[in-house]
Design a protein around this motif. Structure first.
Motif, PDB file in Angstrom:
ATOM      1  N   GLN A  62       0.846  -1.220  -0.026  1.00  0.00           N
ATOM      2  CA  GLN A  62       0.121  -0.146   0.026  1.00  0.00           C
ATOM      3  C   GLN A  62       0.799   1.266  -0.030  1.00  0.00           C
ATOM      4  N   LEU A  63       2.263   1.146  -0.191  1.00  0.00           N
ATOM      5  CA  LEU A  63       3.040   2.098  -0.071  1.00  0.00           C
ATOM      6  C   LEU A  63       3.062   3.132  -1.423  1.00  0.00           C
ATOM      7  N   PRO A  64       3.084   4.563  -1.293  1.00  0.00           N
ATOM      8  CA  PRO A  64       3.277   5.163  -2.448  1.00  0.00           C
ATOM      9  C   PRO A  64       4.419   5.003  -3.321  1.00  0.00           C
ATOM     10  N   GLU A  65       4.473   5.343  -4.499  1.00  0.00           N
ATOM     11  CA  GLU A  65       5.745   5.392  -5.335  1.00  0.00           C
ATOM     12  C   GLU A  65       6.766   5.909  -4.892  1.00  0.00           C
ATOM     13  N   SER A  66       8.188   5.480  -4.949  1.00  0.00           N
ATOM     14  CA  SER A  66       9.317   5.516  -4.379  1.00  0.00           C
ATOM     15  C   SER A  66      10.222   6.171  -5.472  1.00  0.00           C
ATOM     16  N   PHE A  67      11.041   6.946  -5.024  1.00  0.00           N
ATOM     17  CA  PHE A  67      12.339   7.226  -5.668  1.00  0.00           C
ATOM     18  C   PHE A  67      13.720   6.712  -4.791  1.00  0.00           C
ATOM     19  N   LEU A  68      14.463   6.055  -5.080  1.00  0.00           N
ATOM     20  CA  LEU A  68      15.504   5.549  -4.499  1.00  0.00           C
ATOM     21  C   LEU A  68      16.887   5.807  -4.885  1.00  0.00           C
ATOM     22  N   VAL A  69      17.640   6.499  -3.996  1.00  0.00           N
ATOM     23  CA  VAL A  69      18.989   6.883  -4.472  1.00  0.00           C
ATOM     24  C   VAL A  69      20.101   6.015  -3.575  1.00  0.00           C
ATOM     25  N   SER A  70      21.191   5.323  -4.581  1.00  0.00           N
ATOM     26  CA  SER A  70      21.948   4.521  -3.814  1.00  0.00           C
ATOM     27  C   SER A  70      23.429   5.011  -4.322  1.00  0.00           C
ATOM     28  N   CYS A  71      24.613   4.673  -3.539  1.00  0.00           N
ATOM     29  CA  CYS A  71      25.732   5.146  -3.966  1.00  0.00           C
ATOM     30  C   CYS A  71      26.512   3.873  -3.847  1.00  0.00           C
ATOM     31  N   GLU A  72      27.505   3.707  -4.942  1.00  0.00           N
ATOM     32  CA  GLU A  72      28.216   2.532  -5.032  1.00  0.00           C
ATOM     33  C   GLU A  72      29.323   2.484  -3.659  1.00  0.00           C
ATOM     34  N   ASN A  73      29.851   3.592  -3.405  1.00  0.00           N
ATOM     35  CA  ASN A  73      30.612   3.533  -2.359  1.00  0.00           C
ATOM     36  C   ASN A  73      30.141   3.739  -0.943  1.00  0.00           C
ATOM     37  N   ASP A  74      29.258   3.246  -0.391  1.00  0.00           N
ATOM     38  CA  ASP A  74      28.318   3.351   0.409  1.00  0.00           C
ATOM     39  C   ASP A  74      28.099   2.127   1.288  1.00  0.00           C
ATOM     40  N   ILE A  75      28.313   1.871   2.381  1.00  0.00           N
ATOM     41  CA  ILE A  75      27.848   0.572   3.228  1.00  0.00           C
ATOM     42  C   ILE A  75      26.437   0.473   3.103  1.00  0.00           C
ATOM     43  N   LEU A 107       9.806  -3.434  -2.426  1.00  0.00           N
ATOM     44  CA  LEU A 107       8.874  -2.614  -3.095  1.00  0.00           C
ATOM     45  C   LEU A 107       8.216  -3.246  -4.374  1.00  0.00           C
ATOM     46  N   GLU A 108       9.173  -3.490  -5.265  1.00  0.00           N
ATOM     47  CA  GLU A 108       8.796  -3.971  -6.526  1.00  0.00           C
ATOM     48  C   GLU A 108       8.122  -5.268  -6.438  1.00  0.00           C
ATOM     49  N   ASP A 109       8.357  -6.059  -5.611  1.00  0.00           N
ATOM     50  CA  ASP A 109       7.842  -7.516  -5.537  1.00  0.00           C
ATOM     51  C   ASP A 109       6.356  -7.265  -5.004  1.00  0.00           C
ATOM     52  N   GLN A 110       6.062  -6.105  -4.503  1.00  0.00           N
ATOM     53  CA  GLN A 110       4.659  -6.032  -3.938  1.00  0.00           C
ATOM     54  C   GLN A 110       3.784  -4.944  -5.027  1.00  0.00           C
ATOM     55  N   GLY A 111       4.584  -4.725  -5.976  1.00  0.00           N
ATOM     56  CA  GLY A 111       3.714  -3.824  -7.194  1.00  0.00           C
ATOM     57  C   GLY A 111       3.810  -2.221  -7.087  1.00  0.00           C
ATOM     58  N   VAL A 112       4.904  -1.704  -6.166  1.00  0.00           N
ATOM     59  CA  VAL A 112       4.877  -0.475  -5.818  1.00  0.00           C
ATOM     60  C   VAL A 112       5.892   0.099  -6.900  1.00  0.00           C
ATOM     61  N   ARG A 113       5.687   1.109  -7.499  1.00  0.00           N
ATOM     62  CA  ARG A 113       6.348   1.762  -8.505  1.00  0.00           C
ATOM     63  C   ARG A 113       7.588   2.321  -7.883  1.00  0.00           C
ATOM     64  N   VAL A 114       8.883   1.996  -8.445  1.00  0.00           N
ATOM     65  CA  VAL A 114      10.117   2.381  -8.079  1.00  0.00           C
ATOM     66  C   VAL A 114      10.958   3.014  -8.849  1.00  0.00           C
ATOM     67  N   THR A 115      11.467   4.229  -8.674  1.00  0.00           N
ATOM     68  CA  THR A 115      12.417   4.747  -9.511  1.00  0.00           C
ATOM     69  C   THR A 115      13.763   4.686  -8.888  1.00  0.00           C
ATOM     70  N   TRP A 116      14.986   4.209  -9.527  1.00  0.00           N
ATOM     71  CA  TRP A 116      15.917   3.884  -8.941  1.00  0.00           C
ATOM     72  C   TRP A 116      17.153   4.913  -9.366  1.00  0.00           C
ATOM     73  N   TYR A 117      17.873   5.434  -8.748  1.00  0.00           N
ATOM     74  CA  TYR A 117      19.068   6.365  -9.262  1.00  0.00           C
ATOM     75  C   TYR A 117      20.313   6.000  -8.338  1.00  0.00           C
TER      76      TYR A 117
END
Length: 415
Positions: free
Chosen positions: A343-356, A368-378
């Motif tokens: 039931q969560l809203p669409e999401s924008f996720l930011v990740s960095c390669e050199n981050d724990i 999120l994606e497994d439950q049908g939530v729209r995700v934009t990943w950067y």
């Protein structure tokens, strides 16, 4: 007096020299990071200030420590990217013990829906609850930029911090403030269908937890979207590929993360090894959540750099009794039930390669994606934890800093 000044000079110089040695002996700066010398300089200053706090906290009152940082801050702006500054509205805008600041839209908004009558609002939670750092204006430039570039009202929430306040103060304060302003959107001319919540680092964890907690609340406007910038969404497994690969990368090492986690959750630091090795998690709990926490959920390309398969050590019941609250959903929003995630809203996720915390974003993205939530990943190959706060700091800025901010602005303007 001269003897005292000399002693203080030797003390501060000695601490700085120790911080420099600590950096070069323990820190890993990956080749993919741009401006490595600048990052090393910032990390040395960061270690210097953290060490001073550790040494002086038993002898100097908090206000004295804050005075120390207020002196250092003009010389080294934003050297503590994990610190949430405390903004205050006029007294009638305070929410209980929580403080906040409102950044108004600089011009007539263009983000209102057709037929709408108001502006978008951001509820912004940034920084972390580590120790007693509390530098004024730390996020002021970022908030002004986001409000201006998106023509939005932006609300930044401050919260009670350690060492005076521990879990669940952060979650409760941010939840109370968020509910208060969601109920008062009309007061600020905000379109209730255009609310975005945003968080960075531990702020991302709180945003994720609050968004989950507000699911199904018919008395409040529905959140339009959540923006999570390298969030910390689980405290179960600190041996994911990114935790191994980036455990000594500035500006967030695994050691510092675990220390901050223990400080916030009031866990004795003697249990740090148990937390890192996963021995504080009961076997049945591992089995229950392994489907969401397993490194098997991390794409193979992220495991090519120095990852060693891992399994938790023997269960330590004493460690579990001390640290069990870190397994609560408020502190590990990744483990929320499927019905809530769906039931969560669409999401924008930011990740960095050199981050724990890179793999926290990857695991939450999959959930999120497994439950049908729209995700934009950067994802930023040259990014590191805390980089976003340097975006407008000129000589202290990094290319990845502006990339993150512009990506967030572009996403918000597009929804």
């Amino acid at each position: 007096m001269r003897v005292l000044l000399l002693a203080l000079t030797v003390f501060f110089l000695g601490v700085f020299v120790w911080a420099v040695f600590e950096h070069f002996l323990t820190t890993d700066v990956p080749a993919t990071l741009q401006h490595p010398a600048k990052l090393r300089f910032l990390h040395c200053i960061f270690l210097y200030l953290v060490t001073l706090v550790s040494l002086l906290s038993g002898y100097v009152i908090t206000s004295g420590l804050l005075l120390l940082f207020s002196v250092a801050y003009p010389l080294f702006p934003l050297l503590l990217p994990f610190c949430l500054c405390l903004f205050r509205l006029p007294q009638d805008r305070l929410v209980s013990s929580v403080s906040a600041v409102l950044f108004p839209s600089p011009s007539p908004p263009f983000l209102a829906l057709p037929g709408g009558c108001g502006e978008m609002v951001w509820v912004l939670l940034m920084g972390c609850c580590s120790d007693c750092f509390c530098l004024a204006d730390c996020y002021h430039g970022l908030c002004n930029y986001l409000a201006r570039e998106t023509d939005s009202v932006l609300l930044m929430i401050g919260y009670r911090k350690v060492p005076d306040h521990h879990s669940p103060a952060l979650f409760q304060d941010c939840m109370n403030a968020s509910i208060h302003f969601l109920k008062a959107l009309e007061t600020y001319g905000v379109d209730a269908s255009r609310v975005v919540v945003c968080g960075e680092s531990i702020g991302g964890a709180v945003v994720a937890a609050i968004t989950q907690a507000l699911v199904g609340r018919s008395d409040l406007p529905r959140i339009r979207a959540q923006v999570l910038i390298y969030p910390f969404v689980q405290a179960f497994c600190l041996q994911l590929p990114s935790f191994q690969q980036n455990q000594n990368v500035p500006l967030l090492s695994r050691k510092f993360l675990v220390t901050s986690l223990c400080n916030y959750l009031a866990i004795d630091l003697s249990w740090r090894d148990a937390i890192v090795n996963g021995t504080c998690v009961p076997p049945d709990v591992w089995r229950k959540y392994e489907k969401w926490l397993s490194p098997d959920n991390i794409p193979k390309k992220f495991k090519n750099r120095g990852y060693q398969p891992w399994s938790p050590g023997p269960f330590n019941e004493a460690a579990y009794l001390e640290a069990r609250h870190m397994l609560d959903v408020e502190n590990s929003p990744l483990i929320a039930d499927d019905e809530v995630i769906a039931q969560l809203p669409e999401s924008f996720l930011v990740s960095c390669e050199n981050d724990i915390l890179r793999d926290d974003s990857l695991l939450y993205k999959k959930r999120l994606e497994d439950q049908g939530v729209r995700v934009t990943w950067y994802h930023l190959e040259d990014g590191f934890h805390g980089s976003v706060i340097f975006f407008d700091k000129k000589a202290l800025s990094f290319p990845c800093s502006l990339k993150i901010v512009n990506a967030v602005v572009s996403y918000v303007k597009g929804i």
